[in-house]
Design an enzyme around this catalytic site. Structure first.
Site, mmCIF file in Angstrom:
data_model
loop_
_atom_site.group_PDB
_atom_site.id
_atom_site.type_symbol
_atom_site.label_atom_id
_atom_site.label_comp_id
_atom_site.label_asym_id
_atom_site.label_seq_id
_atom_site.Cartn_x
_atom_site.Cartn_y
_atom_site.Cartn_z
ATOM 1 N N ASP A 80 1.091 -0.781 0.005
ATOM 2 C CA ASP A 80 0.499 -0.263 0.364
ATOM 3 C C ASP A 80 1.105 1.156 0.288
ATOM 4 O O ASP A 80 1.605 1.147 0.600
ATOM 5 C CB ASP A 80 -0.583 0.049 1.024
ATOM 6 C CG ASP A 80 -2.347 0.882 1.106
ATOM 7 O OD1 ASP A 80 -2.701 1.313 -0.797
ATOM 8 O OD2 ASP A 80 -2.714 1.258 2.627
ATOM 9 N N HIS A 108 -4.306 13.936 0.800
ATOM 10 C CA HIS A 108 -4.848 12.984 1.494
ATOM 11 C C HIS A 108 -3.463 13.533 2.837
ATOM 12 O O HIS A 108 -3.547 13.147 4.293
ATOM 13 C CB HIS A 108 -5.021 11.618 1.989
ATOM 14 C CG HIS A 108 -4.775 10.871 2.767
ATOM 15 N ND1 HIS A 108 -6.316 10.585 3.131
ATOM 16 C CD2 HIS A 108 -3.827 9.575 3.157
ATOM 17 C CE1 HIS A 108 -5.577 9.646 4.404
ATOM 18 N NE2 HIS A 108 -4.349 9.645 4.160
ATOM 19 N N GLU A 144 -10.628 3.970 3.595
ATOM 20 C CA GLU A 144 -9.913 4.549 2.601
ATOM 21 C C GLU A 144 -10.372 4.043 1.497
ATOM 22 O O GLU A 144 -10.567 3.719 0.349
ATOM 23 C CB GLU A 144 -8.639 4.363 3.292
ATOM 24 C CG GLU A 144 -8.123 4.656 4.187
ATOM 25 C CD GLU A 144 -6.339 5.015 4.699
ATOM 26 O OE1 GLU A 144 -6.056 5.716 5.155
ATOM 27 O OE2 GLU A 144 -5.360 4.210 3.545
ATOM 28 N N GLU A 180 -9.172 4.505 -2.866
ATOM 29 C CA GLU A 180 -7.932 4.372 -3.445
ATOM 30 C C GLU A 180 -8.339 3.646 -4.667
ATOM 31 O O GLU A 180 -9.165 2.678 -4.877
ATOM 32 C CB GLU A 180 -6.906 3.202 -2.307
ATOM 33 C CG GLU A 180 -6.439 3.683 -0.658
ATOM 34 C CD GLU A 180 -5.059 3.080 -0.009
ATOM 35 O OE1 GLU A 180 -4.761 2.501 -1.371
ATOM 36 O OE2 GLU A 180 -5.294 3.036 0.941
ATOM 37 N N ASP A 198 -9.183 0.561 2.131
ATOM 38 C CA ASP A 198 -8.409 -0.332 2.827
ATOM 39 C C ASP A 198 -8.553 0.998 4.318
ATOM 40 O O ASP A 198 -8.357 1.349 4.634
ATOM 41 C CB ASP A 198 -7.283 0.714 2.321
ATOM 42 C CG ASP A 198 -6.093 0.629 3.834
ATOM 43 O OD1 ASP A 198 -5.935 -0.168 4.587
ATOM 44 O OD2 ASP A 198 -4.846 1.703 3.913
ATOM 45 N N ARG A 232 -8.798 3.696 13.757
ATOM 46 C CA ARG A 232 -8.094 4.997 13.323
ATOM 47 C C ARG A 232 -7.206 5.223 15.059
ATOM 48 O O ARG A 232 -6.809 5.278 15.296
ATOM 49 C CB ARG A 232 -8.539 6.226 13.494
ATOM 50 C CG ARG A 232 -9.320 6.010 11.928
ATOM 51 C CD ARG A 232 -7.853 6.492 10.891
ATOM 52 N NE ARG A 232 -8.213 6.462 9.132
ATOM 53 C CZ ARG A 232 -7.773 6.708 8.367
ATOM 54 N NH1 ARG A 232 -6.313 6.070 8.563
ATOM 55 N NH2 ARG A 232 -8.503 6.118 6.934
ATOM 56 N N GLN A 271 -4.492 2.609 15.385
ATOM 57 C CA GLN A 271 -3.530 2.904 14.569
ATOM 58 C C GLN A 271 -2.454 4.253 15.699
ATOM 59 O O GLN A 271 -1.145 3.724 14.919
ATOM 60 C CB GLN A 271 -3.832 3.288 12.887
ATOM 61 C CG GLN A 271 -3.068 4.178 12.003
ATOM 62 C CD GLN A 271 -3.397 4.698 10.866
ATOM 63 O OE1 GLN A 271 -4.539 4.305 10.550
ATOM 64 N NE2 GLN A 271 -2.760 4.056 9.836
ATOM 65 N N LYS A 324 -4.987 -2.157 10.419
ATOM 66 C CA LYS A 324 -5.249 -2.132 8.854
ATOM 67 C C LYS A 324 -5.674 -3.624 7.998
ATOM 68 O O LYS A 324 -6.001 -3.523 7.155
ATOM 69 C CB LYS A 324 -3.873 -1.435 8.242
ATOM 70 C CG LYS A 324 -3.582 -0.614 7.685
ATOM 71 C CD LYS A 324 -4.734 0.488 7.198
ATOM 72 C CE LYS A 324 -4.156 1.920 7.347
ATOM 73 N NZ LYS A 324 -4.078 3.301 6.398
ATOM 74 N N THR A 373 -9.536 -5.130 3.473
ATOM 75 C CA THR A 373 -9.387 -4.502 2.650
ATOM 76 C C THR A 373 -10.048 -5.337 1.660
ATOM 77 O O THR A 373 -10.474 -6.528 1.366
ATOM 78 C CB THR A 373 -7.357 -4.604 2.517
ATOM 79 O OG1 THR A 373 -6.063 -4.296 3.182
ATOM 80 C CG2 THR A 373 -7.706 -4.212 0.897
ATOM 81 N N GLU A 394 -9.865 12.104 7.542
ATOM 82 C CA GLU A 394 -10.594 13.749 7.179
ATOM 83 C C GLU A 394 -11.484 14.465 7.258
ATOM 84 O O GLU A 394 -11.546 15.771 7.938
ATOM 85 C CB GLU A 394 -9.572 13.837 5.288
ATOM 86 C CG GLU A 394 -8.504 13.134 5.391
ATOM 87 C CD GLU A 394 -8.084 12.313 4.216
ATOM 88 O OE1 GLU A 394 -8.190 13.385 2.622
ATOM 89 O OE2 GLU A 394 -8.231 11.455 3.840
#
Lengths: 456, 456
Positions: B140, B147, B216, B218, B251, B255, B258, B271, B275, B383
């Site tokens: 990844d 971002h 996420e 992607e 993904d 948080r 993380q 993570k 996925t 975000e």
């Protein structure tokens, strides 16, 4: 301490009758990769053994758990065997030990059966080991407490050496499965981006061959996961049941590339060019007699990491040799695999807590193992040379800060007394610098010779 | 803009004749996973097509590059097909397009052959897609510039938002291959360790279900690597040749987990629980017409990252829907895949520079794609909600800071005009919280229904 009828098993052999590690190899007689166990300087070819009509006829008596799985040792990996579970591994290993004992209860099967013996007992010099498992995912942990403290002190000072999370969970990251090699694979010094002089210019990288190539002394652990349900969390006190066995692991590292790339998402190109593992999987049962205490963790652990077993790690003597281009060898590291703060069951419990599926053949690395004393107890040159500031003196008047071209790094590890050693065999790689070109890689001739099957 | 004879292809279908993405699926008629392409609300079953005696007899004419590879679409993954290289993909896709065109030059093969048509043109509601590739390794990246700036600003302030390496190399890390799922797989909220209130107590974690579950947005890229030599470095201007195709990729990220775990080795448990990728691989050729400029990089690049092609990325409209348990859907994100500072060829050149082998089926993620405007251009709730500080208003008066149980997150992406769209199909996952227990996972009944093959 039982003796074997196999000749020439030296007292200091890693592969005594108490070990019988499993591997995947090709031989001059049967080059297609298949399973074998090691005994002294020989292997016992398991594919050929199970193909023998005499053994086949007595399969239910000798290997009852392999009935219906007669081809499990003809596979190019040990995954199918691993998946059968520890009870099967234990039974198969016990019968193999019985067949190889000097006072074998089945002399007619192998010891006194010259034709079969000639077929299945093969000198190791006529074989070449492959990576023994098909590795789906590889995870590298950071459980070597003294290494974490030493490296943290180097980069952040003694007061902030360990991150706040270190004693609460086994820190780990995902590694690269495609670049895991068996012993003797030549190691290309990696190209990469790095800061040639971070102090003078912390923002302008160059691209070139790494100038700070290092080894990392680790223990590797292979998973044996029966299909018990996708994404099942493994309880820490059950986790030993899902360990197939252990290898030595050299997590080759380019320190200059690592320093530039690793924020904020961790090591990547500094590690993914190569990881070398020792050729034989020492089964979990073979290491059981050598359990010992881990490094005490002062933190009150979260419930899912509380392991009842007091002796969580293994008393394995570990050494690292550096052999120069001239063939001179210096033992630069002497330490022990007990220098871990987290056990593999704790790593497995943590890894699976959130739903991440683990599969047979997955590989876990312990993280670099260093002793508490620094210097020659260090599992990496980064620590030994203080990131290049101090020379490490080797044979004669030669010095090293990091690995030079032509150097061979050999990890060795064993438990137990002479005559009954349980060891791993060498985990070895020799370093060279490739030309900066695209297209297929051209290995230097003398490195190709290292890789070839030896034929007499 | 050519029309197809396949019925009911809506103008806003992702799967126009200009797309023909490849997937692996089971159908009610043939549940064993095999290859197909999508067209409107139907699939064309490639395994059944190539098994047809009429097609077989004309193989050299219709699919000359598949002679000797007649079983390539009967495999449970597209790896073997990917490995054949872009010239083959191009030729096969061109013939499939010819067969499906209203003015097909081969009407007798399929359009006017009712028996074969009934066999190979199957409604998508009678099929279920699997992960289309056997994924050896998953990497990844972090190429979504806006971002990276937004998240960096949030945690380190605007002056230090980007790390010094960001514009010099495509930052990336190794992900977990075992937890990559196809669309519709239920997503278990992960258990993990985190700080419930980092400001009040930055050092004492708890263990529980993540409270900050995020998506996420992607783009994913599948590698097609012919066996050109182990560990070969791929030149940036050749790298497009080694791309099989693209998918959308979610993904999923916890948080809170993380934030606690990620120093110093990067994201891991935050993570690796899941996925999700969209079901169809949009081949590289299908996206070629939609090339556009990447985000300009002010840095003078290292030579190995200098790409001649000016238009390095793709103009793909991207949207994210959040659907509540009640079935109310809000489009919370609208952005574009051009918001990348690094191209996939640059990622591939970087990834292979040091000797890391890449293999057919390997998956690369772009990193989270957000637009420059913040708010509804953000590719993550982190975000949008400023790490939970601001409410995101959805349907009615409902609000979100992170994903709640029962929410479904659906990524959508497409290029081109109505009637000729090249799109991905939904990349979808619905979230639930498991009970804290060991042993096989019990999915809630209504989630199991999501996963089942629909039969009429």
């Amino acid at each position: 301490m039982a003796a074997t009828w196999v000749p020439d098993v030296d007292p200091d052999s890693d592969f005594s009758l108490e070990n019988l590690p499993f591997g995947i190899l090709g031989s001059t007689a049967d080059p297609k990769p298949h399973a074998a166990v090691a005994i002294g300087t020989y292997i016992l070819d398991l594919k050929a053994l199970l193909a023998d009509p005499g053994v086949k006829a007595r399969l239910r008596e000798l290997f009852p758990r392999l009935v219906g799985h007669e081809n499990v040792f003809a596979q190019p990996s040990l995954n199918a065997f691993a998946e059968m579970g520890r009870a099967v591994h234990r039974q198969v290993r016990a019968t193999l030990r019985d067949l190889l004992r000097a006072d074998t209860p089945y002399p007619e099967v192998l010891r006194d059966n010259e034709a079969l013996r000639k077929k299945v007992i093969v000198p190791q010099r006529r074989t070449r080991n492959e990576v023994p498992m098909k590795i789906g995912d590889y995870t590298d942990f950071y459980a070597g407490y003294h290494h974490a403290v030493a490296v943290g002190t180097m980069f952040r000072g003694a007061d902030n050496a360990l991150q706040p999370n270190y004693t609460h969970l086994p820190v780990g990251y995902h590694g690269r499965a495609s670049s895991i090699f068996s012993t003797n694979m030549p190691i290309r010094r990696p190209f990469g981006q790095f800061l040639p002089d971070p102090a003078a210019n912390p923002k302008q990288p160059i691209t070139g061959l790494s100038r700070k190539l290092d080894f990392e002394l680790e223990l590797g652990c292979f998973i044996s996961m029966p299909p018990i349900g996708h994404g099942t969390a493994v309880a820490v006190n059950d986790a030993d049941e899902y360990i197939f066995g252990y290898v030595l692991l050299n997590d080759w590292s380019a320190r200059d590339i690592q320093g530039w790339e690793y924020v904020p998402l961790g090591p990547f190109m500094s590690k993914n060019f190569a990881t070398t593992i020792s050729p034989w999987v020492v089964l979990a049962d073979a290491l059981e007699p050598f359990r010992t205490e881990a490094i005490p963790n002062p933190t009150v652990l979260q419930d899912y990491l509380k392991q009842w077993k007091r002796r969580k790690v293994f008393d394995i003597r570990l050494e690292v040799d550096l052999t120069t281009q001239d063939g001179n060898t210096t033992t630069i590291t002497k330490t022990n695999a007990k220098n871990l703060m987290w056990s593999f069951p704790q790593m497995i419990a943590h890894h699976t807590l959130g739903g991440c599926p683990i599969r047979s053949g997955d590989l876990l690395g312990s993280g670099t193992i260093s002793g508490p004393g620094g210097g020659s107890e260090c599992g990496s040159l980064l620590e030994m040379s203080q990131n290049g500031k101090t020379d490490v003196v080797i044979y004669g008047d030669e010095k090293r800060t990091f690995i030079e071209d032509g150097d061979t790094i050999t990890l060795r590890g064993w438990c137990g007394e002479d005559g009954a050693r349980v060891g791993f065999g060498p985990c070895k790689g020799r370093v060279w610098s490739p030309a900066p070109e695209y297209g297929p890689v051209a290995y230097p001739d003398d490195f190709i010779r290292d890789m070839e099957l030896l034929d007499e």
